[in-house]
Design an enzyme around this catalytic site. Structure first.
Site, PDB file in Angstrom:
ATOM      1  N   LYS A 187       0.817  -1.219   0.000  1.00  0.00           N
ATOM      2  CA  LYS A 187       0.000   0.000   0.000  1.00  0.00           C
ATOM      3  C   LYS A 187       0.855   1.277   0.000  1.00  0.00           C
ATOM      4  O   LYS A 187       2.062   1.231   0.266  1.00  0.00           O
ATOM      5  CB  LYS A 187      -0.946  -0.036   1.209  1.00  0.00           C
TER       6      LYS A 187
ATOM      7  N   TYR B 140     -12.325  -2.032  -3.851  1.00  0.00           N
ATOM      8  CA  TYR B 140     -12.857  -2.079  -2.483  1.00  0.00           C
ATOM      9  C   TYR B 140     -14.380  -1.920  -2.461  1.00  0.00           C
ATOM     10  O   TYR B 140     -14.957  -1.552  -1.429  1.00  0.00           O
ATOM     11  CB  TYR B 140     -12.186  -1.014  -1.608  1.00  0.00           C
TER      12      TYR B 140
ATOM     13  N   ASN C 135      -2.087   0.385   6.628  1.00  0.00           N
ATOM     14  CA  ASN C 135      -1.586  -0.870   7.209  1.00  0.00           C
ATOM     15  C   ASN C 135      -0.737  -1.695   6.243  1.00  0.00           C
ATOM     16  O   ASN C 135      -0.639  -2.915   6.362  1.00  0.00           O
ATOM     17  CB  ASN C 135      -2.741  -1.670   7.822  1.00  0.00           C
TER      18      ASN C 135
ATOM     19  N   HIS D  79      -2.328  -5.334   1.527  1.00  0.00           N
ATOM     20  CA  HIS D  79      -3.610  -6.019   1.333  1.00  0.00           C
ATOM     21  C   HIS D  79      -3.321  -7.467   0.965  1.00  0.00           C
ATOM     22  O   HIS D  79      -2.346  -7.737   0.265  1.00  0.00           O
ATOM     23  CB  HIS D  79      -4.403  -5.384   0.179  1.00  0.00           C
TER      24      HIS D  79
ATOM     25  N   GLU E  83      -9.466 -10.870  -7.763  1.00  0.00           N
ATOM     26  CA  GLU E  83      -8.563  -9.731  -7.581  1.00  0.00           C
ATOM     27  C   GLU E  83      -7.366  -9.810  -8.541  1.00  0.00           C
ATOM     28  O   GLU E  83      -6.922  -8.791  -9.076  1.00  0.00           O
ATOM     29  CB  GLU E  83      -8.107  -9.675  -6.119  1.00  0.00           C
TER      30      GLU E  83
END
Ligand code: ATP
Ligand code: MG
Length: 140
Positions: free
Chosen positions: A11, A51, A114, A117, A128
């Site tokens: 991320k 998302y 965080n 993913h 995905e």
């Protein structure tokens, strides 16, 4: 035990802090092989689509804003029980609750920023992976 593939994103908080290699090292040390990888800057449409399952959640707008705040590295990971192995090395969503030695415990900044993913099922992994990669971009 079966060899399977999962989908990972490094991320923007991690790419910003130059942690692409550090994250990838932890993934590799967990037995996962990077069989596809590219650095991209997601469009808002891509982030909202990716998302989409969270679109009713209160944090959705912030999450999309964060995911397009800088480049990310999208990866396909392969290994024994790759989905579960990746979730294990990632650690809990909130780094404050993550086990020592996990990516989120060691590297993440917050529940939103965080660092990684990872797909939560083999079925979602396939969806995905297809969202970001053509079959010929994946070399096992
Ligand atoms: P990911 O799907 O990114 O691998 P996850 O499966 O651990 O993470 P999800 O519940 O799917 O967690 O949430 C998706 C992402 O939304 C989280 O990784 C985090 O970046 C963000 N998020 C989740 N819960 C919150 C929250 N309460 N506040 C802010 N951001 C959140
Ligand atoms: Mg999730």
């Amino acid at each position: 035990m079966t060899t399977e593939r999962t989908f990972s994103i490094i991320k923007p908080d991690a790419t910003r802090r130059n942690l692409t290699g550090a994250v990838t090292k932890m993934l590799e040390e967990a037995g996962l092989r990077v069989v596809a990888s590219k650095r991209i800057h997601m469009t808002r449409e891509q982030a909202e689509g990716f998302y989409g399952v969270h679109k009713e959640r209160p944090f959705f707008a912030d999450l999309v804003g964060f995911m397009i705040s800088g480049p990310v590295v999208v990866q396909v990971l392969e290994g024994e029980d790759a989905v579960a192995a990746n979730r294990k090395v990632m650690g809990a969503t909130n780094p404050a609750n993550a086990e020592p030695g996990t990516i989120r415990k060691e590297l993440a900044e917050s529940i939103e920023a965080n660092s990684v993913h990872g797909s939560d099922s083999a079925e979602n992994a396939a969806i995905e992976i297809a969202f970001f990669f053509q079959p010929e971009e994946i070399v096992g």
